[in-house]
Structures are given as structure tokens and as C-alpha cells.
Design a protein around this motif. Structure first.
Motif, mmCIF file in Angstrom:
data_model
loop_
_atom_site.group_PDB
_atom_site.id
_atom_site.type_symbol
_atom_site.label_atom_id
_atom_site.label_comp_id
_atom_site.label_asym_id
_atom_site.label_seq_id
_atom_site.Cartn_x
_atom_site.Cartn_y
_atom_site.Cartn_z
ATOM 1 N N ALA A 164 20.372 -45.781 10.845
ATOM 2 C CA ALA A 164 21.721 -45.408 10.424
ATOM 3 C C ALA A 164 22.544 -46.621 9.997
ATOM 4 O O ALA A 164 23.401 -46.524 9.114
ATOM 5 C CB ALA A 164 22.430 -44.662 11.558
ATOM 6 N N ARG A 186 9.857 -49.749 3.870
ATOM 7 C CA ARG A 186 11.275 -49.952 3.558
ATOM 8 C C ARG A 186 11.975 -48.605 3.372
ATOM 9 O O ARG A 186 13.077 -48.394 3.900
ATOM 10 C CB ARG A 186 11.428 -50.800 2.297
ATOM 11 N N ALA A 187 11.340 -47.713 2.621
ATOM 12 C CA ALA A 187 11.959 -46.412 2.362
ATOM 13 C C ALA A 187 12.168 -45.637 3.665
ATOM 14 O O ALA A 187 13.220 -45.021 3.870
ATOM 15 C CB ALA A 187 11.094 -45.612 1.385
ATOM 16 N N ARG A 188 11.176 -45.674 4.542
ATOM 17 C CA ARG A 188 11.323 -44.984 5.825
ATOM 18 C C ARG A 188 12.434 -45.608 6.657
ATOM 19 O O ARG A 188 13.240 -44.900 7.280
ATOM 20 C CB ARG A 188 9.999 -45.023 6.595
ATOM 21 N N GLU A 216 15.073 -47.236 5.635
ATOM 22 C CA GLU A 216 16.393 -46.949 5.076
ATOM 23 C C GLU A 216 16.793 -45.490 5.297
ATOM 24 O O GLU A 216 17.984 -45.178 5.356
ATOM 25 C CB GLU A 216 16.405 -47.303 3.590
ATOM 26 N N ARG A 217 15.822 -44.604 5.450
ATOM 27 C CA ARG A 217 16.134 -43.203 5.770
ATOM 28 C C ARG A 217 16.491 -43.038 7.239
ATOM 29 O O ARG A 217 17.401 -42.283 7.583
ATOM 30 C CB ARG A 217 14.942 -42.297 5.434
ATOM 31 N N GLN A 218 15.783 -43.738 8.103
ATOM 32 C CA GLN A 218 15.878 -43.460 9.535
ATOM 33 C C GLN A 218 16.880 -44.336 10.280
ATOM 34 O O GLN A 218 17.393 -43.924 11.327
ATOM 35 C CB GLN A 218 14.489 -43.611 10.172
#
Length: 272
Positions: free
Chosen positions: A177, A169-171, A173-175
Motif C-alpha cells: 500500500a 515489481r508488478a506484484r 506495486e499491487r500489494q
């Protein structure tokens, strides 16, 4: 006076065998006789709940509804007419899919309007899907180009380790857009829907269309993807097996878990 109950299915209304109890079935029929609507509000597709609708007496009936795909689609049961829909942009779904393919320990479920496509399922997940009566199709390919012209409602990844789901999830939400609605469910999935699409917003949309006010709605749930409807409804109800933050958000915590006739307890406590 409550006029509508929206209910999560897995680990909420349904017992561990994936069935609604006979007591709850009778209670749902009693509620309907008292003009209280009973609306499944589920992360599943509406095609997979048709057997349940037969059990509770709303199959192909006029003025009866299902909220599916975590609010992605609202359906009138008669002729399965889609009333509202919110689809993932293809580029977003494709990016999430390719990210998940890079992690072979993640199972993948891709939901179109009428079908569920799966990849990398282990024996545990195959058994779980079978217990829920969900028909699935194989998902292949290095990308989702085969789905470029087909509406995609949501995509979810499965792993029984919550830390692995949280890391993915964290990845994402970072990647990615594009804004997304991201939730967890069934202690095994991380789910991706379009931004601002959730069970709560769909509950309010359906209520408004039917002339039912938020304070006239009960919502029953157990997990993270139920949080929005627990908050949106006039009375948010948590089963005893709900995760802690759902219990904290609820107006009422049942003594019953999902194996102990939760709808019957709601009826006894709020309608009698």
C-alpha cells in the motif's frame, strides 16, 4: 561552469573488474584541483566505497561527499557523517522480504545504514559481489523481525531474467500500500526505496546545501536507477553501454563505455 560531477559506479565509472581506470583517477584528481567536486552517486552503501574514495583522494576529507543507497543516505566523507537519510518503513521492508522469500529464484539484498544482508545468492551473484568489494552478511528468518528496531534503507531482489524482475515489481506495486520508488540496476536488480527518494533528488539536495545550482552539475549513469539524476542535472551524461532510455534522456552520450575512461572523455568534451 560546472562545479560538481555526480557519478554512478557500477557499469558507469567502474570498469568490468570493478575498478576506476588510472586515466580516470588522474582526471578526477585534476578536476578536484580545479575546484570541481566529484561525488559518487550509487545504489551501494557508503561503507563499500571507502577504497574507491582513497583512490580518488576524497577519503575522510572535509567538504567531500557520497550519495548512497540510490539517494537514501547522503554522507560527508570526513568521519562518515550522515547528513540526510530516508528509511523504508519497517512494515514495507518486511512485506517485500516475505514476498521475495516465496520465490526461491530471487536473490535478496537488505541494506541497513552500515551493512548489507543477503539471501538466496547463486554463484553468479557471489562472483559479482566479490568483484565489487562489497562485504555481506547472511540474512535468515521467515521475516525481518530481527530488524524491527534498525533503520532499513532499501531492499533489492536479484535475477538475471528481466521479465522475472518486472513480474515481481508488478506484484509489489499491487500489494504494497505504501508508495515506493522502484528502479532497475546493473541488469540484475529491482530496487525498492521510499517514495520520492532517488539519485536525482539527493543530487539536488546536496547541490543546494553546497550552493551549487542544478545547471552547474554533471551526472553520469547507465541504468534505470540513474534516470532521475540524468534528468535533474544540468548535463546528464550516458556511457556508451547505457540502456536506451538513459541515452534518450541524456544531454551527452559518450563514445566511451565504462571500460574506456568515461570521466576523461567528459573532461575533454566539457572542460577543455
Amino acid at each position: 561552469m560546472y562545479k560538481m560531477i555526480v557519478s554512478d559506479l557500477d557499469e558507469s565509472l567502474l570498469n568490468d573488474a570493478g575498478q576506476v581506470s588510472e586515466r580516470d583517477r588522474a582526471t578526477i584528481l585534476r578536476l578536484q584541483a580545479q575546484q570541481v567536486k566529484f561525488v559518487p552517486n550509487t545504489g551501494r552503501g557508503f561503507a563499500s566505497v571507502q577504497a574507491l574514495l582513497k583512490t580518488i583522494g576524497t577519503y575522510q576529507q572535509p567538504d567531500q561527499y557520497v550519495i548512497s543507497y540510490n539517494g537514501g543516505v547522503v554522507v560527508a566523507n570526513q568521519a562518515n557523517q550522515i547528513l540526510r537519510h530516508h528509511y523504508l518503513p519497517f512494515a514495507v521492508a518486511d512485506q517485500l522480504y516475505r514476498m521475495a522469500l516465496a520465490e526461491p529464484d530471487l536473490g535478496i539484498h537488505l541494506y541497513t545504514v552500515h551493512h548489507v544482508y543477503v539471501r538466496n545468492l547463486d554463484a553468479n551473484e557471489v562472483s559479482y559481489i566479490k568483484s565489487r568489494g562489497v562485504d555481506v552478511l547472511p540474512l535468515t528468518g521467515a521475516d525481518l523481525s530481527a530488524f524491527a528496531k534498525r533503520p532499513i534503507v532499501k531492499i533489492i531482489m536479484k535475477n538475471l531474467d528481466p521479465e522475472k524482475l518486472a513480474a515481481f515489481r508488478a506484484r509489489a506495486e499491487r500489494q504494497v500500500a505504501e508508495p515506493l520508488t522502484v528502479t532497475y540496476s546493473s541488469n540484475r536488480y529491482v530496487e525498492f526505496n521510499p517514495a520520492n527518494v532517488n539519485k536525482g533528488s539527493a543530487t539536488l539536495e546536496l547541490g543546494q546545501a553546497l550552493g551549487i545550482k542544478p545547471e552547474e552539475i554533471i551526472a553520469l549513469g547507465d541504468n534505470d536507477n540513474d534516470f532521475s539524476m540524468i534528468q535533474a542535472a544540468g548535463c546528464g551524461v550516458a556511457v556508451q553501454n547505457a540502456v536506451p532510455h538513459i541515452k534518450e534522456a541524456a544531454n551527452l552520450i559518450l563514445t566511451a563505455n565504462n571500460n574506456q575512461d568515461p570521466i576523461t572523455e567528459i573532461y575533454q568534451r566539457l572542460f577543455q
